[in-house]
Design a protein around this motif. Sequence first.
Motif, PDB file in Angstrom:
ATOM      1  N   PRO A  50      25.102  16.949-122.503  1.00 27.64           N
ATOM      2  CA  PRO A  50      26.168  17.860-122.047  1.00 27.64           C
ATOM      3  C   PRO A  50      26.408  17.768-120.543  1.00 27.64           C
ATOM      4  N   GLU A  51      25.320  17.496-119.777  1.00 27.63           N
ATOM      5  CA  GLU A  51      25.424  17.466-118.312  1.00 27.63           C
ATOM      6  C   GLU A  51      26.273  16.309-117.805  1.00 27.63           C
ATOM      7  N   HIS A  52      26.596  15.355-118.675  1.00 28.32           N
ATOM      8  CA  HIS A  52      27.389  14.196-118.243  1.00 28.32           C
ATOM      9  C   HIS A  52      28.900  14.455-118.288  1.00 28.32           C
ATOM     10  N   PHE A  53      29.304  15.587-118.868  1.00 31.47           N
ATOM     11  CA  PHE A  53      30.737  15.910-118.936  1.00 31.47           C
ATOM     12  C   PHE A  53      31.154  16.582-117.626  1.00 31.47           C
ATOM     13  N   SER A  54      32.302  16.167-117.103  1.00 30.84           N
ATOM     14  CA  SER A  54      32.776  16.736-115.834  1.00 30.84           C
ATOM     15  C   SER A  54      33.363  18.127-116.033  1.00 30.84           C
ATOM     16  N   GLU A  55      33.930  18.388-117.205  1.00 27.69           N
ATOM     17  CA  GLU A  55      34.529  19.692-117.508  1.00 27.69           C
ATOM     18  C   GLU A  55      33.512  20.564-118.239  1.00 27.69           C
ATOM     19  N   ALA A  56      33.223  21.735-117.670  1.00 27.83           N
ATOM     20  CA  ALA A  56      32.199  22.618-118.222  1.00 27.83           C
ATOM     21  C   ALA A  56      32.485  23.023-119.672  1.00 27.83           C
ATOM     22  N   VAL A  57      33.745  23.259-120.002  1.00 26.69           N
ATOM     23  CA  VAL A  57      34.102  23.631-121.378  1.00 26.69           C
ATOM     24  C   VAL A  57      33.757  22.495-122.330  1.00 26.69           C
ATOM     25  N   HIS A  58      34.046  21.277-121.925  1.00 27.90           N
ATOM     26  CA  HIS A  58      33.731  20.111-122.770  1.00 27.90           C
ATOM     27  C   HIS A  58      32.223  19.984-122.970  1.00 27.90           C
ATOM     28  N   ALA A  59      31.466  20.278-121.924  1.00 25.86           N
ATOM     29  CA  ALA A  59      29.999  20.210-122.021  1.00 25.86           C
ATOM     30  C   ALA A  59      29.489  21.198-123.059  1.00 25.86           C
ATOM     31  N   ARG A  60      30.069  22.427-123.065  1.00 24.87           N
ATOM     32  CA  ARG A  60      29.627  23.446-124.032  1.00 24.87           C
ATOM     33  C   ARG A  60      30.034  23.079-125.453  1.00 24.87           C
ATOM     34  N   ILE A  61      31.207  22.502-125.602  1.00 25.20           N
ATOM     35  CA  ILE A  61      31.655  22.079-126.933  1.00 25.20           C
ATOM     36  C   ILE A  61      30.750  20.973-127.466  1.00 25.20           C
ATOM     37  N   GLY A 116      31.883   7.194-124.737  1.00 25.66           N
ATOM     38  CA  GLY A 116      30.632   7.800-124.296  1.00 25.66           C
ATOM     39  C   GLY A 116      30.067   7.097-123.075  1.00 25.66           C
ATOM     40  N   ARG A 117      30.086   5.760-123.096  1.00 29.32           N
ATOM     41  CA  ARG A 117      29.583   4.982-121.950  1.00 29.32           C
ATOM     42  C   ARG A 117      30.422   5.254-120.698  1.00 29.32           C
ATOM     43  N   ALA A 118      31.726   5.367-120.880  1.00 33.04           N
ATOM     44  CA  ALA A 118      32.610   5.631-119.736  1.00 33.04           C
ATOM     45  C   ALA A 118      32.294   7.000-119.120  1.00 33.04           C
ATOM     46  N   ILE A 119      32.072   7.993-119.973  1.00 31.83           N
ATOM     47  CA  ILE A 119      31.734   9.343-119.493  1.00 31.83           C
ATOM     48  C   ILE A 119      30.399   9.314-118.742  1.00 31.83           C
ATOM     49  N   LEU A 122      30.683   7.619-115.247  1.00 37.59           N
ATOM     50  CA  LEU A 122      31.328   8.485-114.262  1.00 37.59           C
ATOM     51  C   LEU A 122      30.382   9.601-113.812  1.00 37.59           C
ATOM     52  N   ALA A 123      29.551  10.085-114.739  1.00 39.62           N
ATOM     53  CA  ALA A 123      28.564  11.108-114.378  1.00 39.62           C
ATOM     54  C   ALA A 123      27.563  10.548-113.372  1.00 39.62           C
ATOM     55  N   GLN A 124      27.160   9.311-113.584  1.00 41.26           N
ATOM     56  CA  GLN A 124      26.240   8.663-112.649  1.00 41.26           C
ATOM     57  C   GLN A 124      26.880   8.506-111.269  1.00 41.26           C
ATOM     58  N   ARG A 125      28.163   8.178-111.258  1.00 37.02           N
ATOM     59  CA  ARG A 125      28.876   8.044-109.984  1.00 37.02           C
ATOM     60  C   ARG A 125      28.933   9.391-109.252  1.00 37.02           C
ATOM     61  N   ARG A 126      29.140  10.463-109.998  1.00 30.86           N
ATOM     62  CA  ARG A 126      29.186  11.787-109.373  1.00 30.86           C
ATOM     63  C   ARG A 126      27.819  12.148-108.775  1.00 30.86           C
TER      64      ARG A 126
END
Length: 497
Positions: A50-61, A116-119, A122-126
């Motif tokens: 979940p922590e890899h999603f940039s949008e908090a709502v998406h992480a919870r979903i 999934g890999r793309a997400i 991008l999380a690693q870049r952040r």
Amino acid sequence: MSMPSLRAVDAPADETSRIPPQNLEAEQALLGAILSNNEAADRVTSFLGPEHFSEAVHARIYEAATTLIRMGKLASPVTLKTHFENDQSLKEIGGAVYLARLAANATTIINADEYGRAIFELAQRRKLISLGTDVVNESFQPDIETSVRDIIEKTEQALYGLAEKEQFGKGFERFGASLAKAIDMASAAYQRDGHLSGISCGLSDMDEKMGGLQKSDLIILAARPAMGKSALASNIAYHVAKAYKSEYQPDGSQKVLDGGVVAFFSLEMSTEQLATRIISEQAGIPSEDIRRGKITEDQFQRLVDISRELQALPLYLDDTGGLSIAQVAARARRLKRQRGLGLVVVDYLQLLAGSAKKAAEGRVQEVTEITVGLKALAKELNVPIIALSQLSRQVENREDKRPQLADLRESGSIEQDADVVLFIYREDYYLQRLEPHVGTPEHQDWQEKMDRAHGKAEVIIGKQRHGPTGTIELQFEGKFTRFSNLAREDHLPERFG
């Protein structure tokens, strides 16, 4: 049906307020794929959290959906609706209608892994951006207690943590996953020569007693001076490096089949001295003769031939004096990242430095920090670490000079943090200093004891978390600084004649 916009994604012209990299469309597409076909989750949950999603709502979903799937239940817009009835953020973008739109606009399950890999990328870049920001802020605001070296080492550790994301600091793990690893280890031990679960140290009696050098173990090798602890450590390091074999897997990773890449931190000897010892051992030429040039032409040619064979050995030496535990950790991480790593040797523990703060609190506190750091590093890198240690002089005051756990300097922390404690004891070393006058009855008794003890060494296992304690007898040839298996009478071939 178009998806509602969560936020503007166009970066402003002002470089200082750029939005961190993200791909909301990829997140929406992946969540839609999971909600329309739960099998899509199986393709990404091994690396995506979940922590890899940039949008908090998406992480919870994502978290709610994968939790339901793990429980064997259906994750769909309908089953998730009850989980988000009071979620204000989701209500603001459509509530249950947003969940239905995700499923309606889903990508196919085939593309789930790619999204999934793309997400994840991008999380690693952040995380890198955040890390870089921290470095900039700490550099702009100097702290008296934080040196530049501290910032560099902290940054390197964080970078290593990103590079080894699936190996360390991953939180709790289900028992089933740990169980699978244990079975894999048992299978590898069953198939490996000698049936060892760890890396062979090259001495069969030690391997049999210890099961090899175990990953993530901190192994303390302790002795009084001149017992041969550096020699034994270099013998083991050489054997592990010489046995190194690996093969590439279909996914491009490298699987180690035997042995390992070795990092040897020699804080007492120079790399040249250490190399001379290894060449002496392999060529069968006394190291003293090599240093003084007392060798024949044939012996010199043998040295040249041996050195050619050793050129490709994955044994990396570092003789930098006064290293801190943080520097050792940073250099070991770097080597693992660049070359791989199977074993770390530190010669010796008392020559390492802790942090300035712990040093100010006293040597005991500093050594505690060092041993805790070495054990943590062994777990982080998932490799055995052999740390050599001096023993206190109280050994010399006893009649039986075999070392005990209480003889370890600053023994509390060393004994507590070590998984294995090994002692080296050579009776002939002490007997040599007790030679009576030649021709006396005492000299004859002494000579008999010397004959029995000559060329023999004991490795005493004083502590072993996952195995027995006891004593191992080895052969020791001082002029070659070489330990080897002891040829015992009951193992010798039958004599005829």
